[in-house]
Design an enzyme around this catalytic site. Sequence first.
Site, PDB file in Angstrom:
ATOM      1  N   CYS A   1      67.598  15.269 -30.404  1.00 54.81           N
ATOM      2  CA  CYS A   1      68.311  16.294 -29.340  1.00 54.81           C
ATOM      3  C   CYS A   1      69.283  17.209 -30.555  1.00 54.81           C
ATOM      4  CB  CYS A   1      69.166  15.689 -28.300  1.00 54.81           C
ATOM      5  SG  CYS A   1      70.356  14.785 -29.016  1.00 54.81           S
TER       6      CYS A   1
ATOM      7  N   GLN B   1      61.682  16.671 -26.938  1.00 52.16           N
ATOM      8  CA  GLN B   1      61.999  15.804 -27.979  1.00 52.16           C
ATOM      9  C   GLN B   1      61.104  14.408 -27.812  1.00 52.16           C
ATOM     10  OE1 GLN B   1      66.228  15.700 -27.029  1.00 52.16           O
ATOM     11  NE2 GLN B   1      66.163  13.670 -27.256  1.00 52.16           N
TER      12      GLN B   1
ATOM     13  N   HIS C   1      75.151  14.062 -26.649  1.00 51.26           N
ATOM     14  CA  HIS C   1      73.896  14.985 -26.429  1.00 51.26           C
ATOM     15  C   HIS C   1      74.089  16.150 -27.314  1.00 51.26           C
ATOM     16  CE1 HIS C   1      70.067  16.212 -25.269  1.00 51.26           C
ATOM     17  NE2 HIS C   1      70.298  16.680 -23.946  1.00 51.26           N
TER      18      HIS C   1
HETATM   19  C1  LIG Z   1      70.376   7.991 -30.066  1.00 47.39           C
HETATM   20  C2  LIG Z   1      70.813   9.439 -30.453  1.00 47.39           C
HETATM   21  C3  LIG Z   1      70.820  10.075 -29.144  1.00 47.39           C
HETATM   22  C4  LIG Z   1      70.844  11.518 -29.325  1.00 47.39           C
HETATM   23  C5  LIG Z   1      70.285  12.344 -27.928  1.00 47.39           C
HETATM   24  C6  LIG Z   1      69.502  11.652 -27.466  1.00 47.39           C
HETATM   25  S1  LIG Z   1      68.839  12.329 -25.714  1.00 47.39           S
HETATM   26  O1  LIG Z   1      67.668  11.716 -25.489  1.00 47.39           O
HETATM   27  O2  LIG Z   1      68.922  13.744 -25.785  1.00 47.39           O
HETATM   28  C7  LIG Z   1      69.783  11.743 -24.532  1.00 47.39           C
HETATM   29  C8  LIG Z   1      71.157  11.974 -24.963  1.00 47.39           C
HETATM   30  C9  LIG Z   1      72.182  11.555 -23.738  1.00 47.39           C
HETATM   31  C10 LIG Z   1      71.698  10.927 -22.574  1.00 47.39           C
HETATM   32  C11 LIG Z   1      70.313  10.626 -22.524  1.00 47.39           C
HETATM   33  C12 LIG Z   1      69.463  11.059 -23.584  1.00 47.39           C
HETATM   34  N1  LIG Z   1      72.345  11.784 -29.374  1.00 47.39           N
HETATM   35  C13 LIG Z   1      72.683  12.451 -30.633  1.00 47.39           C
HETATM   36  O3  LIG Z   1      72.057  12.645 -31.658  1.00 47.39           O
HETATM   37  C14 LIG Z   1      74.170  12.795 -30.715  1.00 47.39           C
HETATM   38  C15 LIG Z   1      74.362  14.194 -30.450  1.00 47.39           C
HETATM   39  C16 LIG Z   1      76.012  14.751 -30.446  1.00 47.39           C
HETATM   40  C17 LIG Z   1      76.846  13.802 -30.068  1.00 47.39           C
HETATM   41  C18 LIG Z   1      78.165  14.330 -30.320  1.00 47.39           C
HETATM   42  C19 LIG Z   1      78.504  15.508 -30.652  1.00 47.39           C
HETATM   43  C20 LIG Z   1      77.320  16.399 -31.011  1.00 47.39           C
HETATM   44  C21 LIG Z   1      76.336  15.896 -31.139  1.00 47.39           C
HETATM   45  N2  LIG Z   1      74.823  12.284 -31.814  1.00 47.39           N
HETATM   46  C22 LIG Z   1      74.862  10.824 -32.070  1.00 47.39           C
HETATM   47  O4  LIG Z   1      74.346  10.074 -31.441  1.00 47.39           O
HETATM   48  N3  LIG Z   1      75.360  10.517 -33.308  1.00 47.39           N
HETATM   49  C23 LIG Z   1      76.180  11.441 -34.055  1.00 47.39           C
HETATM   50  C24 LIG Z   1      76.088  11.116 -35.522  1.00 47.39           C
HETATM   51  C25 LIG Z   1      76.548   9.844 -35.674  1.00 47.39           C
HETATM   52  N4  LIG Z   1      76.518   9.317 -37.225  1.00 47.39           N
HETATM   53  C26 LIG Z   1      77.443   8.085 -37.147  1.00 47.39           C
HETATM   54  C27 LIG Z   1      77.303   7.370 -38.648  1.00 47.39           C
HETATM   55  O5  LIG Z   1      77.807   8.408 -39.413  1.00 47.39           O
HETATM   56  C28 LIG Z   1      77.355   9.617 -39.609  1.00 47.39           C
HETATM   57  C29 LIG Z   1      76.993  10.396 -37.961  1.00 47.39           C
HETATM   58  C30 LIG Z   1      75.569   8.974 -35.254  1.00 47.39           C
HETATM   59  C31 LIG Z   1      75.571   9.040 -33.425  1.00 47.39           C
END
Ligand SMILES: CCC[C@@H](/C=C/S(=O)(=O)c1ccccc1)NC(=O)[C@H](Cc1ccccc1)NC(=O)N1CCC(N2CCOCC2)CC1
Length: 221
Positions: free
Chosen positions: A26, A20, A163
Amino acid sequence: APEEVDWRKVPGVVSKVKNQGSCGSCWSFSTTGAVEGQYGLRNKSLSLSEEELVDCDTADEGCNGGLPQYAYEQIITLGGLETESDYPYNPFPSKKGCRMSKKAPKYPIKGFVNLPNNEEIIKAWVAYRGPVSIGINAFAMQFYRHGVSRPFSFLCSPKQLDHAVLIVGYGHDTSKKGKVVPYWIVKNSWSTFWGEKGYYRVYRGSNVCGVASDVSAPLLP
Ligand SMILES: CCC[C@@H](/C=C/S(=O)(=O)c1ccccc1)NC(=O)[C@H](Cc1ccccc1)NC(=O)N1CCC(N2CCOCC2)CC1
Protein backbone atom coordinates in the site's frame (compact mmCIF):
# COMPACT_ATOMS: atom_id res chain seq x y z
CA ALA A 1 -9.29 27.30 -0.05
CA PRO A 2 -12.36 26.29 -2.08
CA GLU A 3 -15.13 24.45 -0.26
CA GLU A 4 -14.85 21.45 -2.59
CA VAL A 5 -11.89 20.03 -4.52
CA ASP A 6 -11.82 16.79 -6.54
CA TRP A 7 -8.59 16.22 -8.49
CA ARG A 8 -10.19 13.24 -10.27
CA LYS A 9 -12.02 15.84 -12.38
CA VAL A 10 -8.74 17.22 -13.73
CA PRO A 11 -7.42 14.92 -16.50
CA GLY A 12 -4.04 13.37 -15.78
CA VAL A 13 -3.80 14.18 -12.06
CA VAL A 14 -5.27 10.96 -10.63
CA SER A 15 -4.59 7.65 -12.40
CA LYS A 16 -7.07 4.77 -12.41
CA VAL A 17 -7.66 2.85 -9.18
CA LYS A 18 -5.13 -0.01 -8.86
CA ASN A 19 -5.02 -3.26 -6.92
CA GLN A 20 -2.09 -4.16 -4.68
CA GLY A 21 -3.26 -7.78 -4.59
CA SER A 22 -1.85 -10.10 -1.95
CA CYS A 23 1.11 -7.89 -1.13
CA GLY A 24 1.44 -5.31 1.64
CA SER A 25 2.61 -2.66 -0.82
CA CYS A 26 0.00 0.00 0.00
CA TRP A 27 2.89 2.38 0.86
CA SER A 28 4.16 2.11 -2.73
CA PHE A 29 0.74 2.91 -4.25
CA SER A 30 0.35 5.89 -1.92
CA THR A 31 3.78 7.17 -3.00
CA THR A 32 3.37 6.66 -6.76
CA GLY A 33 -0.10 8.28 -6.55
CA ALA A 34 1.37 11.41 -5.02
CA VAL A 35 4.15 11.60 -7.63
CA GLU A 36 1.61 10.99 -10.45
CA GLY A 37 -0.37 13.93 -9.08
CA GLN A 38 2.59 16.31 -9.23
CA TYR A 39 3.42 15.36 -12.82
CA GLY A 40 -0.26 15.54 -13.71
CA LEU A 41 -0.40 19.13 -12.46
CA ARG A 42 2.39 19.80 -14.99
CA ASN A 43 0.26 18.25 -17.74
CA LYS A 44 2.25 15.01 -17.77
CA SER A 45 -0.35 12.25 -17.37
CA LEU A 46 1.56 9.24 -15.98
CA SER A 47 0.93 5.90 -14.30
CA LEU A 48 4.10 5.18 -12.34
CA SER A 49 5.66 1.91 -11.22
CA GLU A 50 4.86 0.56 -7.75
CA GLU A 51 6.87 -2.57 -8.56
CA GLU A 52 10.06 -0.53 -8.92
CA LEU A 53 9.69 0.51 -5.27
CA VAL A 54 8.67 -2.99 -4.12
CA ASP A 55 11.74 -4.52 -5.81
CA CYS A 56 14.37 -1.75 -5.64
CA ASP A 57 13.57 0.40 -2.57
CA THR A 58 15.95 -0.99 0.05
CA ALA A 59 14.71 1.27 2.86
CA ASP A 60 11.22 -0.25 2.78
CA GLU A 61 10.11 -3.83 3.03
CA GLY A 62 8.31 -4.65 -0.20
CA CYS A 63 5.21 -6.72 0.50
CA ASN A 64 5.88 -6.46 4.23
CA GLY A 65 5.31 -2.74 4.49
CA GLY A 66 6.92 0.64 4.09
CA LEU A 67 6.61 4.39 4.54
CA PRO A 68 6.05 7.00 1.83
CA GLN A 69 8.80 9.19 3.35
CA TYR A 70 11.34 6.39 2.94
CA ALA A 71 10.01 5.73 -0.57
CA TYR A 72 10.46 9.38 -1.61
CA GLU A 73 14.09 9.24 -0.48
CA GLN A 74 14.58 6.02 -2.41
CA ILE A 75 13.05 7.49 -5.58
CA ILE A 76 15.77 10.14 -5.41
CA THR A 77 18.42 7.45 -4.92
CA LEU A 78 17.03 5.37 -7.78
CA GLY A 79 17.01 8.39 -10.11
CA GLY A 80 13.22 8.48 -10.50
CA LEU A 81 10.21 6.26 -11.11
CA GLU A 82 9.71 4.27 -14.30
CA THR A 83 6.21 4.03 -15.79
CA GLU A 84 3.77 1.26 -14.91
CA SER A 85 4.06 -0.10 -18.46
CA ASP A 86 7.88 -0.16 -18.38
CA TYR A 87 7.97 -1.83 -14.97
CA PRO A 88 4.60 -3.53 -14.43
CA TYR A 89 3.15 -4.55 -11.08
CA ASN A 90 3.19 -8.13 -9.81
CA PRO A 91 0.36 -8.69 -7.28
CA PHE A 92 2.24 -11.56 -5.66
CA PRO A 93 5.46 -11.30 -3.68
CA SER A 94 8.32 -12.03 -6.08
CA LYS A 95 11.98 -12.42 -5.31
CA LYS A 96 13.09 -11.37 -8.76
CA GLY A 97 15.08 -8.38 -7.50
CA CYS A 98 15.37 -4.94 -8.98
CA ARG A 99 14.71 -4.88 -12.75
CA MET A 100 15.04 -1.23 -13.66
CA SER A 101 16.15 -0.68 -17.25
CA LYS A 102 18.75 1.79 -18.54
CA LYS A 103 16.55 2.62 -21.55
CA ALA A 104 13.25 3.32 -19.78
CA PRO A 105 12.53 6.99 -18.97
CA LYS A 106 12.57 7.83 -15.26
CA TYR A 107 10.47 10.51 -13.57
CA PRO A 108 12.44 12.11 -10.72
CA ILE A 109 11.49 14.04 -7.60
CA LYS A 110 13.76 16.43 -5.71
CA GLY A 111 12.39 15.95 -2.19
CA PHE A 112 9.23 15.90 -0.13
CA VAL A 113 7.43 17.71 2.68
CA ASN A 114 5.65 16.43 5.77
CA LEU A 115 2.50 18.42 6.51
CA PRO A 116 1.41 19.29 10.07
CA ASN A 117 -1.46 17.51 11.77
CA ASN A 118 -3.92 20.28 10.87
CA GLU A 119 -6.81 19.55 8.53
CA GLU A 120 -7.23 23.19 7.49
CA ILE A 121 -3.60 23.35 6.36
CA ILE A 122 -3.90 19.98 4.62
CA LYS A 123 -7.11 21.20 2.90
CA ALA A 124 -5.28 24.26 1.54
CA TRP A 125 -2.30 22.16 0.45
CA VAL A 126 -4.53 19.69 -1.42
CA ALA A 127 -6.41 22.55 -3.07
CA TYR A 128 -3.33 24.47 -4.25
CA ARG A 129 -0.63 21.77 -4.51
CA GLY A 130 -2.54 18.56 -5.32
CA PRO A 131 -2.99 15.07 -3.84
CA VAL A 132 -1.06 13.99 -0.74
CA SER A 133 0.09 10.66 0.71
CA ILE A 134 -1.31 9.75 4.12
CA GLY A 135 -0.92 7.03 6.67
CA ILE A 136 -4.26 5.89 8.10
CA ASN A 137 -5.73 3.39 10.53
CA ALA A 138 -7.53 1.07 8.12
CA PHE A 139 -9.80 -0.53 10.70
CA ALA A 140 -12.98 1.09 9.35
CA MET A 141 -11.92 0.54 5.72
CA GLN A 142 -12.19 -3.21 6.11
CA PHE A 143 -15.96 -2.94 6.64
CA TYR A 144 -16.59 0.08 4.42
CA ARG A 145 -19.23 -0.02 1.67
CA HIS A 146 -20.16 3.58 0.88
CA GLY A 147 -20.91 6.95 2.48
CA VAL A 148 -18.88 9.08 4.85
CA SER A 149 -17.03 6.88 7.36
CA ARG A 150 -16.82 8.29 10.91
CA PRO A 151 -15.84 5.56 13.38
CA PHE A 152 -15.35 6.37 17.07
CA SER A 153 -11.71 7.04 17.89
CA PHE A 154 -11.58 4.12 20.35
CA LEU A 155 -12.32 1.87 17.33
CA CYS A 156 -9.95 3.67 14.97
CA SER A 157 -7.07 5.20 16.91
CA PRO A 158 -5.30 8.06 15.12
CA LYS A 159 -2.14 6.75 16.76
CA GLN A 160 -2.26 3.28 15.19
CA LEU A 161 -1.67 3.86 11.49
CA ASP A 162 -1.32 0.66 9.47
CA HIS A 163 -2.15 1.62 5.88
CA ALA A 164 -1.07 4.21 3.33
CA VAL A 165 -3.44 5.85 0.83
CA LEU A 166 -3.89 9.10 -1.14
CA ILE A 167 -6.12 12.12 -0.48
CA VAL A 168 -7.34 13.36 -3.88
CA GLY A 169 -9.86 15.94 -2.71
CA TYR A 170 -12.45 16.95 -0.16
CA GLY A 171 -16.07 18.07 0.05
CA HIS A 172 -19.13 17.92 2.28
CA ASP A 173 -22.13 15.63 2.23
CA THR A 174 -25.56 17.16 2.67
CA SER A 175 -27.58 14.01 1.98
CA LYS A 176 -28.72 13.79 5.64
CA LYS A 177 -31.36 16.53 5.94
CA GLY A 178 -29.89 19.65 7.45
CA LYS A 179 -26.61 17.98 8.34
CA VAL A 180 -23.44 19.06 6.56
CA VAL A 181 -20.73 16.40 6.90
CA PRO A 182 -17.24 17.40 5.69
CA TYR A 183 -15.16 14.58 4.22
CA TRP A 184 -11.86 13.69 2.54
CA ILE A 185 -11.86 11.80 -0.76
CA VAL A 186 -9.32 9.00 -0.42
CA LYS A 187 -7.95 6.82 -3.24
CA ASN A 188 -7.32 3.26 -2.04
CA SER A 189 -5.35 0.46 -3.76
CA TRP A 190 -7.73 -2.45 -3.16
CA SER A 191 -9.31 -2.44 -6.67
CA THR A 192 -12.42 -0.68 -7.97
CA PHE A 193 -14.64 -3.37 -6.39
CA TRP A 194 -13.88 -1.98 -2.92
CA GLY A 195 -15.72 1.05 -1.48
CA GLU A 196 -17.03 3.72 -3.83
CA LYS A 197 -15.39 2.45 -7.07
CA GLY A 198 -12.12 2.09 -5.16
CA TYR A 199 -12.51 5.32 -3.18
CA TYR A 200 -13.17 6.03 0.52
CA ARG A 201 -14.87 9.06 1.99
CA VAL A 202 -13.88 9.72 5.60
CA TYR A 203 -15.02 12.45 7.97
CA ARG A 204 -12.88 15.61 7.81
CA GLY A 205 -12.21 17.74 10.88
CA SER A 206 -11.36 15.53 13.86
CA ASN A 207 -8.37 13.48 12.65
CA VAL A 208 -10.59 10.44 12.22
CA CYS A 209 -8.46 7.26 11.96
CA GLY A 210 -5.36 9.46 11.92
CA VAL A 211 -5.95 10.92 8.44
CA ALA A 212 -3.96 14.02 9.42
CA SER A 213 -1.31 12.26 11.52
CA ASP A 214 1.18 11.36 8.80
CA VAL A 215 0.74 13.47 5.65
CA SER A 216 3.45 13.94 3.04
CA ALA A 217 3.87 15.16 -0.52
CA PRO A 218 6.69 14.90 -3.07
CA LEU A 219 8.34 17.93 -4.68
CA LEU A 220 9.40 17.90 -8.34
CA PRO A 221 12.67 19.36 -9.65
C1 LIG B 1 2.31 -5.57 6.12
C2 LIG B 1 2.30 -4.19 5.58
C3 LIG B 1 0.94 -3.73 5.40
C4 LIG B 1 0.85 -2.39 4.67
C5 LIG B 1 -0.52 -2.22 4.06
C6 LIG B 1 -1.18 -3.35 3.78
S1 LIG B 1 -2.82 -3.34 3.28
O1 LIG B 1 -3.06 -4.55 2.56
O2 LIG B 1 -3.11 -2.19 2.53
C7 LIG B 1 -3.82 -3.37 4.70
C8 LIG B 1 -3.67 -2.41 5.66
C9 LIG B 1 -4.50 -2.44 6.80
C10 LIG B 1 -5.45 -3.42 6.94
C11 LIG B 1 -5.59 -4.40 5.95
C12 LIG B 1 -4.76 -4.37 4.84
N1 LIG B 1 1.11 -1.33 5.61
C13 LIG B 1 2.19 -0.56 5.48
O3 LIG B 1 3.00 -0.66 4.58
C14 LIG B 1 2.31 0.51 6.52
C15 LIG B 1 1.89 1.84 5.93
C16 LIG B 1 2.02 2.99 6.87
C17 LIG B 1 1.87 2.82 8.23
C18 LIG B 1 1.98 3.93 9.08
C19 LIG B 1 2.23 5.18 8.55
C20 LIG B 1 2.37 5.34 7.17
C21 LIG B 1 2.27 4.24 6.34
N2 LIG B 1 3.68 0.55 6.97
C22 LIG B 1 4.14 -0.51 7.70
O4 LIG B 1 3.52 -1.54 7.88
N3 LIG B 1 5.37 -0.35 8.23
C23 LIG B 1 6.08 0.92 8.23
C24 LIG B 1 7.55 0.74 8.10
C25 LIG B 1 8.08 -0.25 9.12
N4 LIG B 1 9.52 -0.45 9.05
C26 LIG B 1 9.94 -1.12 10.31
C27 LIG B 1 11.43 -1.34 10.32
O5 LIG B 1 12.08 -0.08 10.14
C28 LIG B 1 11.76 0.53 8.89
C29 LIG B 1 10.26 0.82 8.85
C30 LIG B 1 7.37 -1.59 8.82
C31 LIG B 1 5.93 -1.46 9.03
